[in-house]
Design an enzyme around this catalytic site. Structure first.
Site, PDB file in Angstrom:
ATOM      1  N   GLY A  58      -7.102  -1.092   6.154  1.00 50.02           N
ATOM      2  CA  GLY A  58      -7.767  -2.127   5.382  1.00 50.02           C
ATOM      3  C   GLY A  58      -6.951  -3.399   5.408  1.00 50.02           C
ATOM      4  O   GLY A  58      -5.720  -3.353   5.556  1.00 50.02           O
ATOM      5  N   GLN A  63      -4.063 -11.486   2.646  1.00 49.21           N
ATOM      6  CA  GLN A  63      -2.884 -11.047   3.404  1.00 49.21           C
ATOM      7  C   GLN A  63      -2.653 -11.866   4.670  1.00 49.21           C
ATOM      8  O   GLN A  63      -1.562 -11.840   5.230  1.00 49.21           O
ATOM      9  CB  GLN A  63      -3.020  -9.562   3.778  1.00 49.21           C
ATOM     10  CG  GLN A  63      -2.964  -8.632   2.580  1.00 49.21           C
ATOM     11  CD  GLN A  63      -3.173  -7.194   2.994  1.00 49.21           C
ATOM     12  OE1 GLN A  63      -4.302  -6.747   3.128  1.00 49.21           O
ATOM     13  NE2 GLN A  63      -2.102  -6.456   3.224  1.00 49.21           N
ATOM     14  N   CYS A 103       1.009  -0.378   2.304  1.00 51.24           N
ATOM     15  CA  CYS A 103       0.419  -1.716   2.361  1.00 51.24           C
ATOM     16  C   CYS A 103       1.059  -2.494   3.506  1.00 51.24           C
ATOM     17  O   CYS A 103       2.281  -2.513   3.630  1.00 51.24           O
ATOM     18  CB  CYS A 103       0.649  -2.440   1.040  1.00 51.24           C
ATOM     19  SG  CYS A 103      -0.034  -4.108   1.030  1.00 51.24           S
ATOM     20  N   LEU A 104       0.226  -3.111   4.322  1.00 49.14           N
ATOM     21  CA  LEU A 104       0.757  -3.882   5.456  1.00 49.14           C
ATOM     22  C   LEU A 104       1.628  -5.043   4.994  1.00 49.14           C
ATOM     23  O   LEU A 104       2.457  -5.536   5.748  1.00 49.14           O
ATOM     24  CB  LEU A 104      -0.389  -4.412   6.325  1.00 49.14           C
ATOM     25  CG  LEU A 104      -1.227  -3.332   7.029  1.00 49.14           C
ATOM     26  CD1 LEU A 104      -2.391  -3.971   7.774  1.00 49.14           C
ATOM     27  CD2 LEU A 104      -0.368  -2.519   7.971  1.00 49.14           C
ATOM     28  N   HIS A 145      -7.555  -1.103  -3.604  1.00 47.20           N
ATOM     29  CA  HIS A 145      -6.309  -1.705  -3.120  1.00 47.20           C
ATOM     30  C   HIS A 145      -6.575  -3.111  -2.564  1.00 47.20           C
ATOM     31  O   HIS A 145      -5.848  -4.065  -2.872  1.00 47.20           O
ATOM     32  CB  HIS A 145      -5.710  -0.789  -2.045  1.00 47.20           C
ATOM     33  CG  HIS A 145      -4.461  -1.290  -1.408  1.00 47.20           C
ATOM     34  ND1 HIS A 145      -3.234  -0.682  -1.585  1.00 47.20           N
ATOM     35  CD2 HIS A 145      -4.228  -2.344  -0.584  1.00 47.20           C
ATOM     36  CE1 HIS A 145      -2.315  -1.349  -0.903  1.00 47.20           C
ATOM     37  NE2 HIS A 145      -2.896  -2.356  -0.276  1.00 47.20           N
ATOM     38  N   GLU A 146      -7.647  -3.239  -1.757  1.00 44.01           N
ATOM     39  CA  GLU A 146      -7.923  -4.528  -1.109  1.00 44.01           C
ATOM     40  C   GLU A 146      -8.434  -5.571  -2.101  1.00 44.01           C
ATOM     41  O   GLU A 146      -8.088  -6.753  -2.005  1.00 44.01           O
ATOM     42  CB  GLU A 146      -8.921  -4.354   0.034  1.00 44.01           C
ATOM     43  CG  GLU A 146      -8.522  -3.366   1.120  1.00 44.01           C
ATOM     44  CD  GLU A 146      -7.136  -3.601   1.696  1.00 44.01           C
ATOM     45  OE1 GLU A 146      -6.626  -4.728   1.625  1.00 44.01           O
ATOM     46  OE2 GLU A 146      -6.541  -2.630   2.205  1.00 44.01           O
ATOM     47  N   HIS A 149      -5.695  -7.253  -3.793  1.00 42.03           N
ATOM     48  CA  HIS A 149      -5.132  -8.360  -3.013  1.00 42.03           C
ATOM     49  C   HIS A 149      -5.902  -9.654  -3.270  1.00 42.03           C
ATOM     50  O   HIS A 149      -5.310 -10.727  -3.425  1.00 42.03           O
ATOM     51  CB  HIS A 149      -5.185  -8.058  -1.515  1.00 42.03           C
ATOM     52  CG  HIS A 149      -4.073  -7.185  -1.008  1.00 42.03           C
ATOM     53  ND1 HIS A 149      -2.744  -7.511  -1.159  1.00 42.03           N
ATOM     54  CD2 HIS A 149      -4.096  -6.011  -0.326  1.00 42.03           C
ATOM     55  CE1 HIS A 149      -1.998  -6.557  -0.585  1.00 42.03           C
ATOM     56  NE2 HIS A 149      -2.794  -5.635  -0.088  1.00 42.03           N
TER      57      HIS A 149
HETATM   58 NI    NI Z   1      -2.265  -3.923   1.004  1.00 43.53          NI
END
Ligand code: NI
Length: 192
Positions: A58, A63, A103-104, A145-146, A149
């Site tokens: 995702g 991000q 998480c990226l 989660h997204e 963000h």
């Molecule tokens: Ni993330």
């Protein structure tokens, strides 16, 4: 003839830079998408390519330093089922469950987070058409989660101050442009 890699067509897509915690731009609250134009289509394709290349399941526009309410997700085993959510609204239900997330934007950290097991999501697709569905499992967790963000939240916010500081210091150290960079930033697997 088509040249593909892992099932994804290579057109003229570009990989975008992913912001890394504690970058303050991750704290920006995203604005609703209003224009469903070519630039948006391009952004969606670039975000998908960036997510697959990472690899992640995702990615929120926040991000990649675009502060619009847009996210891409692919929780399929073969990473061949891209989902696009624009201006998503979530309604969670059920007893909160703990899940280990990556998480990226926080490389190398796996964090236990409490999430709703079931989500009813209303959103627009990439053409601006509204849709609604009820999801559970990994997709429900990933959506929460997204959307965090998009609201300027990072999952380390759910940790104690002590644990959050530890991650913050490590990532600042690793982002120094020297060869002192630690190998631990490559550990995370299913990250978003
Ligand atoms: Ni993330």
């Amino acid at each position: 003839m088509h040249f593909t890699t892992g099932g994804h067509h290579l057109n003229s897509m570009a990989l975008l830079d992913i912001l890394v915690y504690p970058d303050p731009r991750l704290r920006t609250r995203a604005e609703p998408v209003e224009h469903f134009d070519d630039a948006l289509q391009r952004l969606i394709d670039d975000m998908a390519e960036t997510m697959y290349a990472a690899p992640g399941i995702g990615l929120a526009a926040t991000q990649v330093n675009v502060h619009q309410r847009l996210l891409v997700i692919d929780v399929s085993e073969n990473q061949d089922a891209l989902q696009v959510y624009i201006n998503p609204v979530l309604i969670g239900s059920g007893e909160l469950i703990e899940s280990d997330e990556g998480c990226l934007s926080v490389p190398g950290a796996i964090v236990p987070v409490y999430r709703y097991p079931n989500i009813k999501v209303s959103a627009l697709d990439r053409d601006g058409q509204p849709f609604e569905k009820e999801v559970s499992g990994l997709l429900a967790i990933c959506l929460q989660h997204e959307v965090d963000h998009l609201d300027g939240k990072v999952f380390v916010d759910y940790l104690s101050q002590l644990k959050r500081d530890r991650i913050r210091k490590r990532l600042i150290r690793e982002q120094r442009p020297t060869d002192l960079r630690s190998a631990s930033s490559k550990e995370a697997s299913a990250v978003s």
